[in-house]
Design an enzyme around this catalytic site. Structure first.
Site, PDB file in Angstrom:
ATOM      1  N   GLU A 262      49.887  80.752  63.419  1.00 32.71           N
ATOM      2  CA  GLU A 262      50.520  80.401  64.701  1.00 32.71           C
ATOM      3  C   GLU A 262      51.672  81.383  64.885  1.00 32.71           C
ATOM      4  O   GLU A 262      52.762  81.179  64.353  1.00 32.71           O
ATOM      5  CB  GLU A 262      51.058  78.965  64.657  1.00 32.71           C
ATOM      6  CG  GLU A 262      50.000  77.905  64.475  1.00 32.71           C
ATOM      7  CD  GLU A 262      49.246  77.567  65.757  1.00 32.71           C
ATOM      8  OE1 GLU A 262      49.665  78.029  66.840  1.00 32.71           O
ATOM      9  OE2 GLU A 262      48.243  76.855  65.669  1.00 32.71           O
ATOM     10  N   CYS A 296      58.142  79.863  70.889  1.00 31.86           N
ATOM     11  CA  CYS A 296      56.983  80.770  70.889  1.00 31.86           C
ATOM     12  C   CYS A 296      56.360  80.792  72.275  1.00 31.86           C
ATOM     13  O   CYS A 296      55.736  81.773  72.669  1.00 31.86           O
ATOM     14  CB  CYS A 296      55.972  80.338  69.834  1.00 31.86           C
ATOM     15  SG  CYS A 296      55.581  78.593  69.916  1.00 31.86           S
TER      16      CYS A 296
HETATM   17  P1  NAD Z   1      59.549  84.894  60.692  1.00 34.24           P
HETATM   18  O1  NAD Z   1      58.201  85.527  60.791  1.00 34.24           O
HETATM   19  O2  NAD Z   1      60.715  85.749  60.417  1.00 34.24           O
HETATM   20  O3  NAD Z   1      59.536  83.779  59.519  1.00 34.24           O
HETATM   21  C1  NAD Z   1      58.656  82.681  59.558  1.00 34.24           C
HETATM   22  C2  NAD Z   1      58.433  82.162  58.149  1.00 34.24           C
HETATM   23  O4  NAD Z   1      57.648  83.107  57.425  1.00 34.24           O
HETATM   24  C3  NAD Z   1      59.709  81.960  57.350  1.00 34.24           C
HETATM   25  O5  NAD Z   1      59.586  80.780  56.596  1.00 34.24           O
HETATM   26  C4  NAD Z   1      59.730  83.191  56.450  1.00 34.24           C
HETATM   27  O6  NAD Z   1      60.437  83.013  55.248  1.00 34.24           O
HETATM   28  C5  NAD Z   1      58.248  83.394  56.175  1.00 34.24           C
HETATM   29  N1  NAD Z   1      57.826  84.739  55.795  1.00 34.24           N
HETATM   30  C6  NAD Z   1      58.265  85.920  56.310  1.00 34.24           C
HETATM   31  N2  NAD Z   1      57.601  86.951  55.747  1.00 34.24           N
HETATM   32  C7  NAD Z   1      56.709  86.411  54.873  1.00 34.24           C
HETATM   33  C8  NAD Z   1      55.755  86.969  53.975  1.00 34.24           C
HETATM   34  N3  NAD Z   1      55.569  88.290  53.866  1.00 34.24           N
HETATM   35  N4  NAD Z   1      55.019  86.127  53.207  1.00 34.24           N
HETATM   36  C9  NAD Z   1      55.192  84.799  53.299  1.00 34.24           C
HETATM   37  N5  NAD Z   1      56.101  84.212  54.122  1.00 34.24           N
HETATM   38  C10 NAD Z   1      56.856  85.010  54.894  1.00 34.24           C
HETATM   39  O7  NAD Z   1      59.753  84.057  62.045  1.00 34.24           O
HETATM   40  P2  NAD Z   1      61.054  83.299  62.575  1.00 34.24           P
HETATM   41  O8  NAD Z   1      62.067  84.283  63.017  1.00 34.24           O
HETATM   42  O9  NAD Z   1      61.461  82.216  61.630  1.00 34.24           O
HETATM   43  O10 NAD Z   1      60.441  82.547  63.863  1.00 34.24           O
HETATM   44  C11 NAD Z   1      60.248  83.143  65.096  1.00 34.24           C
HETATM   45  C12 NAD Z   1      58.807  83.584  65.271  1.00 34.24           C
HETATM   46  O11 NAD Z   1      57.924  82.500  65.080  1.00 34.24           O
HETATM   47  C13 NAD Z   1      58.530  84.065  66.693  1.00 34.24           C
HETATM   48  O12 NAD Z   1      57.699  85.203  66.628  1.00 34.24           O
HETATM   49  C14 NAD Z   1      57.790  82.896  67.329  1.00 34.24           C
HETATM   50  O13 NAD Z   1      56.978  83.244  68.425  1.00 34.24           O
HETATM   51  C15 NAD Z   1      56.995  82.412  66.162  1.00 34.24           C
HETATM   52  N6  NAD Z   1      56.570  81.029  66.347  1.00 34.24           N
HETATM   53  C16 NAD Z   1      55.261  80.791  66.661  1.00 34.24           C
HETATM   54  C17 NAD Z   1      54.834  79.491  66.884  1.00 34.24           C
HETATM   55  C18 NAD Z   1      53.411  79.214  67.268  1.00 34.24           C
HETATM   56  O14 NAD Z   1      53.012  78.062  67.157  1.00 34.24           O
HETATM   57  N7  NAD Z   1      52.635  80.187  67.695  1.00 34.24           N
HETATM   58  C19 NAD Z   1      55.727  78.423  66.765  1.00 34.24           C
HETATM   59  C20 NAD Z   1      57.056  78.699  66.420  1.00 34.24           C
HETATM   60  C21 NAD Z   1      57.462  80.012  66.209  1.00 34.24           C
END
Ligand code: NAD
Length: 509
Positions: A262, A296
């Protein structure tokens, strides 16, 4: 709001452990401090998860699965029902913590907890509806059907902007399906994770169930990697940026694990000449500035018909003047802070890039300072005239920046809407049936969510939620999204006295 009382109710100490197996909290990793973007104050600290801690979690989760999967699904549903009831009791406190730790408005914090309650209700009903199909066998005296079995350990990686709801979208379904869950919440909102774990752990304890059914781990991407590389984690459900999803998707695919991704959106609203102006403006402004543009599904692009383009420019300018920015805990404010100073820098860099490219800024942005804005995370919502193919328009900036552009034909508008790498949410504002049906047809929006006369943000739990292209293709929450948490088995039973083969193949001994 008295934050001390809220923390006390949710059993959060000034120093916490970020690893938990049910009620047992422990951790030997580095300490992180959770700071509120609302006022810049440190709320509490959390010790992160080490590789040894993680091993203990996986051992407990695997053992718990052996017991949990044998419990009848409706009995598991009963546990989820009790979880929903506990969430009702703690809704005010948990909603306030979400608001204070993440920075979204109190209303939206409470709304997030309501979504958790709603998905629990949905999952309770689902626990009696995990249906498989029956098929007619081509062989005589044979019966054929399919059934769904639990997968095992589900690893949940979640983003900061929905620090509690996304976890429950996954867990409520995964638990009734018979899976156990290990959750790595965002390192930016660790207290929300601990509060949720405290609530479910109490129920598991009261029911005499193993704590391993619900576990949490805490830390940055390195803790996430422990899960993505671990073959014991059958499904990784990851919510976050497309950048993260690309890495997670590849890592899990390498070991033939399952993923539910997601990821980021780049959501547009098409505004047609027949659109009802009042609802269009409300939906557009809420979509763009709500949660300070950190959903998102936030509206990032308005694609406006050329005949009404100037009219909407003026209306937007007036509407943006009404937007009140300030503490999200004050219900009079429409827009709170960004999550942290890195997010502010990213917002500013994107605006600078647009200005450098020669774009016209319709409504000026900027970082706010002074009384009430001490955290340094408050910014002004910004509107920029842009072309869809500009690089900053093509990527998702997680901030209240809205790009506006014009179109002449509906086909052109749809092509602009689809002309980005992401495919999460989309909407058309129209009273013309031909336009709305085209938008919803196979030749229309390529997004996972396509709406008519409502905004791009704000989904209900009853529908499957997710998007296409760089949004990752996953679906969670309602409809038949539960199937991703289970494995399908086809069963054929021979109740005759011979062994006829399919396709008429003969094999006689
Ligand atoms: P992010 O990608 O920085 O982090 C999200 C999560 O992934 C965190 O828990 C982080 O620690 C983890 N993570 C990061 N790199 C990783 C890796 N290499 N391996 C495993 N885990 C890893 O995102 P953010 O800044 O917390 O959130 C914002 C983003 O999330 C935006 O792009 C938004 O659109 C998206 N989002 C999408 C949805 C959806 O349902 N499509 C919902 C909410 C947020």
């Amino acid at each position: 709001m008295n934050i001390e009382n809220i923390l006390r109710e949710l059993n959060i100490q000034s120093e916490n452990y970020g690893t938990a197996i049910g009620k047992r909290f422990f951790a030997a990793g580095d300490r992180i401090v959770s700071t509120s973007p609302v006022d810049g104050k440190a709320i509490a600290s959390v010790k992160t998860t080490t590789a040894d801690d993680y091993e203990q979690v996986m051992a407990a989760a695997t053992e718990a699965f052996a017991q949990w999967r044998t419990m009848p699904a409706p009995a598991r549903g009963e546990v989820v029902r009790k979880f929903g009831d506990k969430l009702r009791q703690h809704k005010a406190a948990l909603g306030a913590l979400v608001s204070y730790e993440m920075g979204k408005s109190l209303q939206e914090g409470l709304g997030e907890v309501q979504e958790m309650i709603d998905i629990c209700d949905f999952a309770v009903g689902l626990s009696r509806q995990l249906y498989g199909l029956t098929m007619h066998s081509e062989r005589p005296n044979h019966r054929m059907y399919e059934q769904w079995h639990p997968l095992g350990v589900v690893g949940i990686i979640s983003a900061f902007n929905f620090p509690v709801a996304v976890w429950s979208w996954n867990t409520a379904l995964a638990w009734v399906c018979g899976d156990v869950c290990v959750w790595k919440g965002s390192e930016k909102t660790p207290l929300c994770s601990i509060a949720c774990q405290n609530i479910i752990a109490e129920i598991l304890y009261e029911e005499g169930l193993p704590g391993g059914i619900s576990c949490i781990v805490t830390g940055d991407y390195r803790v996430g990697e422990m899960m993505t590389k671990d073959h014991r984690v059958a499904l990784v459900s990851a919510t976050g940026s497309s950048r993260m999803g690309k890495i997670v998707g590849q890592t899990v695919a390498e070991r033939f694990g399952k993923t539910l991704l997601e990821l980021g959106g780049n959501n547009a609203m098409i505004i047609t000449p027949s659109a009802d102006k009042a609802i269009t403006l409300t939906a557009a402004v809420f979509g763009a500035v709500g949660t300070a543009g950190q959903r998102c599904t936030s509206t990032r692009r308005l694609i406006i018909h050329s005949s009404v383009y100037n009219e909407y420019k003026e209306a937007l300018t007036n509407a943006y003047k009404q937007v009140k920015i300030g503490s999200p805990l004050d219900e009079n404010n429409h827009m709170g802070p960004l999550i942290d100073k890195d997010a502010v820098a990213n917002y500013q860099a994107t605006i600078d890039e647009a200005i450098k490219a020669g774009n016209h800024v319709l409504i000026e942005g900027g970082v706010l300072s002074g009384e009430g804005f001490e955290s340094g995370c408050y910014v002004k919502p910004c509107v920029i005239e842009a072309k869809n193919n500009q690089s900053f328009v093509q990527r998702e900036t997680f901030a209240p920046i809205l790009y506006i552009m014009s179109y002449d034909t509906i086909e052109e508008a749809v092509a602009i809407q689809n002309g980005v790498p992401q495919g999460l949410s989309s909407t058309i504002m129209t009273n013309d049936l031909r336009e709305s049906e085209l938008f919803l047809s196979a030749a229309g929006s390529d997004c996972g969510i396509a709406n008519v006369n409502i905004g791009t943000s704000g989904a209900e739990i009853g529908g499957a939620f997710g998007g296409e292209k760089e949004t990752g293709g996953g679906r969670e929450s309602g409809s038949d999204a539960w199937k991703i948490y289970m494995r399908r088995q086809t069963n054929t039973i021979n109740y005759g006295k011979t062994v006829p083969l399919a396709q008429g193949i003969k094999f006689d001994l």
